[in-house]
Design a protein around this motif. Structure first.
Motif, short mmCIF file in Angstrom:
data_model
loop_
_atom_site.label_atom_id
_atom_site.label_comp_id
_atom_site.label_asym_id
_atom_site.label_seq_id
_atom_site.Cartn_x
_atom_site.Cartn_y
_atom_site.Cartn_z
N VAL A 42 0.85 -1.19 0.00
CA VAL A 42 0.00 0.00 0.00
C VAL A 42 0.89 1.24 0.00
O VAL A 42 1.88 1.31 0.74
CB VAL A 42 -0.92 0.02 1.24
N GLY A 43 0.53 2.23 -0.84
CA GLY A 43 1.33 3.45 -0.89
C GLY A 43 0.52 4.61 -1.40
O GLY A 43 -0.62 4.46 -1.86
N VAL A 44 1.10 5.80 -1.33
CA VAL A 44 0.45 7.03 -1.76
C VAL A 44 1.35 7.72 -2.79
O VAL A 44 2.54 7.96 -2.52
CB VAL A 44 0.19 7.98 -0.57
N VAL A 45 0.77 8.01 -3.96
CA VAL A 45 1.49 8.75 -4.99
C VAL A 45 1.12 10.22 -4.88
O VAL A 45 -0.06 10.57 -4.85
CB VAL A 45 1.14 8.23 -6.40
N THR A 46 2.13 11.08 -4.80
CA THR A 46 1.92 12.53 -4.78
C THR A 46 2.48 13.09 -6.08
O THR A 46 3.66 12.93 -6.37
CB THR A 46 2.64 13.17 -3.57
N ARG A 47 1.59 13.71 -6.86
CA ARG A 47 1.98 14.19 -8.20
C ARG A 47 1.85 15.70 -8.30
O ARG A 47 0.95 16.30 -7.69
CB ARG A 47 1.10 13.54 -9.27
N PRO A 48 2.70 16.32 -9.10
CA PRO A 48 2.57 17.77 -9.33
C PRO A 48 1.25 18.08 -10.03
O PRO A 48 0.69 17.23 -10.74
CB PRO A 48 3.75 18.09 -10.23
N LEU A 49 0.74 19.29 -9.85
CA LEU A 49 -0.48 19.68 -10.55
C LEU A 49 -0.22 19.84 -12.04
O LEU A 49 -1.10 19.59 -12.86
CB LEU A 49 -1.00 21.00 -9.96
N GLY A 50 0.99 20.26 -12.40
CA GLY A 50 1.34 20.42 -13.80
C GLY A 50 2.21 19.28 -14.30
O GLY A 50 2.10 18.15 -13.82
N ALA A 51 3.06 19.57 -15.27
CA ALA A 51 3.95 18.55 -15.84
C ALA A 51 4.93 18.06 -14.78
O ALA A 51 5.39 18.83 -13.93
CB ALA A 51 4.71 19.13 -17.03
N ALA A 52 5.24 16.76 -14.85
CA ALA A 52 6.16 16.16 -13.88
C ALA A 52 7.50 15.88 -14.52
O ALA A 52 7.60 15.62 -15.73
CB ALA A 52 5.56 14.86 -13.33
N SER A 53 8.55 15.91 -13.70
CA SER A 53 9.89 15.53 -14.14
C SER A 53 9.91 14.05 -14.51
O SER A 53 9.09 13.26 -14.02
CB SER A 53 10.89 15.81 -13.02
N LYS A 54 10.83 13.67 -15.36
CA LYS A 54 11.02 12.25 -15.68
C LYS A 54 11.74 11.51 -14.57
O LYS A 54 11.92 10.30 -14.63
CB LYS A 54 11.79 12.11 -16.99
N VAL A 55 12.20 12.25 -13.57
CA VAL A 55 12.83 11.64 -12.39
C VAL A 55 11.83 11.71 -11.24
O VAL A 55 11.34 12.78 -10.89
CB VAL A 55 14.13 12.38 -12.00
N GLY A 56 11.53 10.55 -10.65
CA GLY A 56 10.62 10.49 -9.51
C GLY A 56 11.35 10.02 -8.27
O GLY A 56 12.50 9.57 -8.34
N VAL A 57 10.67 10.13 -7.14
CA VAL A 57 11.29 9.80 -5.85
C VAL A 57 10.47 8.71 -5.16
O VAL A 57 9.23 8.80 -5.11
CB VAL A 57 11.37 11.04 -4.95
N VAL A 58 11.14 7.70 -4.64
CA VAL A 58 10.50 6.65 -3.84
C VAL A 58 11.01 6.75 -2.42
O VAL A 58 12.23 6.69 -2.19
CB VAL A 58 10.79 5.26 -4.42
N LEU A 59 10.09 6.93 -1.46
CA LEU A 59 10.46 7.04 -0.05
C LEU A 59 10.28 5.68 0.62
O LEU A 59 9.20 5.09 0.56
CB LEU A 59 9.57 8.09 0.65
N LEU A 60 11.32 5.20 1.27
CA LEU A 60 11.33 3.88 1.89
C LEU A 60 11.11 4.00 3.40
O LEU A 60 11.50 4.99 4.02
CB LEU A 60 12.66 3.18 1.61
N ASN A 61 10.51 2.96 3.99
CA ASN A 61 10.24 2.98 5.43
C ASN A 61 11.52 3.19 6.23
O ASN A 61 12.57 2.64 5.93
CB ASN A 61 9.62 1.65 5.87
N ALA A 62 11.38 3.99 7.29
CA ALA A 62 12.47 4.17 8.26
C ALA A 62 12.22 3.24 9.43
O ALA A 62 11.33 3.50 10.25
CB ALA A 62 12.53 5.62 8.72
N GLY A 63 12.95 2.14 9.51
CA GLY A 63 12.72 1.18 10.57
C GLY A 63 11.30 0.63 10.51
O GLY A 63 10.84 0.18 9.47
N LEU A 64 10.58 0.72 11.64
CA LEU A 64 9.20 0.22 11.71
C LEU A 64 8.18 1.33 11.48
O LEU A 64 6.98 1.10 11.62
CB LEU A 64 8.96 -0.44 13.07
#
Length: 293
Positions: A42-64
């Motif tokens: 399960v995850g949440v995608v946060t997108r820009p309102l306008g055009a997006a970069s071709k580079v995206g970011v994935v945030l990984l869990n910190a510990g628990l």
């Protein structure tokens, strides 16, 4: 408390600007949708309102900690980066937060789940390359996957991999040798040794870590290392990074911040603001305007 979201609720759920306005919150400069993907993730995608970069970011869990991150720093970071044009996915790895328990071995699971996360972000936002970001064990995962997957354009490693060096031990031990109480407590602790750092972290052997970093730099991946006072038991001066990880750590692709006065989870709001500002500036500097890379 973890909430198990039903599948219907996870289908393209979107935060309504009117709901935020009703609560007196500022308008969100992004859209957010919740997703179930991969093997029960399960995850949440946060997108820009306008055009997006071709580079995206994935945030990984910190510990628990859940995908919101310590003190919701992942939420704030995702929205800040989306406002700059970068799509972001924050998700729970299996067995954490809202994601199901793992069904396969841990080593394979790390790569398989990150792959599923990147595929989802590519599908939702048209992203082609990725920056992995993690704190503590999340940084360990980012380092391992970043070294093996050519789609990884960069990594943000918060209190990530490093190894004690002679310079570290001089700075660590000398002040303590002058304190009889600390010397006594150290000697007593040797009789009842508890868990060591190696029991909680997933670092490769030092020689392998040097090779992995050199290979990432050779393919022009960009890395931002941030060490806080929470890492002071294994990292205590800036030149230690090159001393333990080799010349690649001194290359232009690698940036280092050492914030000794900050705690491991960025408890203070002012420290989280500095962290977000540094990551935002680094992303703009390394990956430029929307549509680049």
């Amino acid at each position: 408390m973890n909430l198990q979201l039903d599948e219907k609720a996870l289908e393209q759920r979107q935060e309504l600007p009117s709901a935020r306005a009703a609560e007196g919150l500022p308008a969100l400069e992004a859209t957010e949708t919740a997703h179930r993907f991969g093997d029960g993730l399960v995850g949440v995608v946060t997108r820009p309102l306008g055009a997006a970069s071709k580079v995206g970011v994935v945030l990984l869990n910190a510990g628990l900690t859940r995908h919101t991150g310590p003190f919701r720093v992942h939420v704030d970071l995702a929205r800040m980066l989306a406002a700059q044009g970068f799509a972001v996915l924050r998700f729970d790895q299996s067995g954490l937060g809202d994601s199901a328990l793992p069904g396969k071995a841990a080593g394979e699971r790390r790569h398989r789940e990150t792959d599923a996360a990147m595929r989802l972000l590519a599908q939702e936002a048209g992203v082609e390359r990725f920056v992995l970001c993690g704190l503590c064990s999340g940084a360990d995962d980012a380092f391992h996957v970043g070294a093996s997957d050519p789609r990884i354009a960069g990594a943000i490693l918060l209190d990530g991999v490093a190894y004690p060096t002679p310079g570290f031990w001089v700075r660590h031990a000398l002040p303590r040798l002058l304190d009889f109480g600390k010397v006594l407590r150290f000697l007593l602790s040797r009789r009842n040794a508890g868990p060591s750092l190696a029991d909680f972290r997933d670092w490769p052997a030092r020689a392998d870590a040097r090779r992995m970093l050199a290979e990432m730099v050779e393919r022009d991946a960009r890395l931002l290392f941030v060490f806080t006072g929470g890492a002071y038991h294994y990292f205590n001066h800036r030149s230690q990074l090159t001393a333990c990880l080799g010349r690649a750590a001194a290359s232009p692709q690698v940036r280092l911040e050492f914030w000794r006065e900050y705690d491991h989870t960025f408890f203070l709001r002012k420290h989280r603001r500095v962290l977000l500002a540094r990551i935002g500036a680094w992303m703009r500097s390394e990956f430029g305007a929307v549509g680049s890379h």
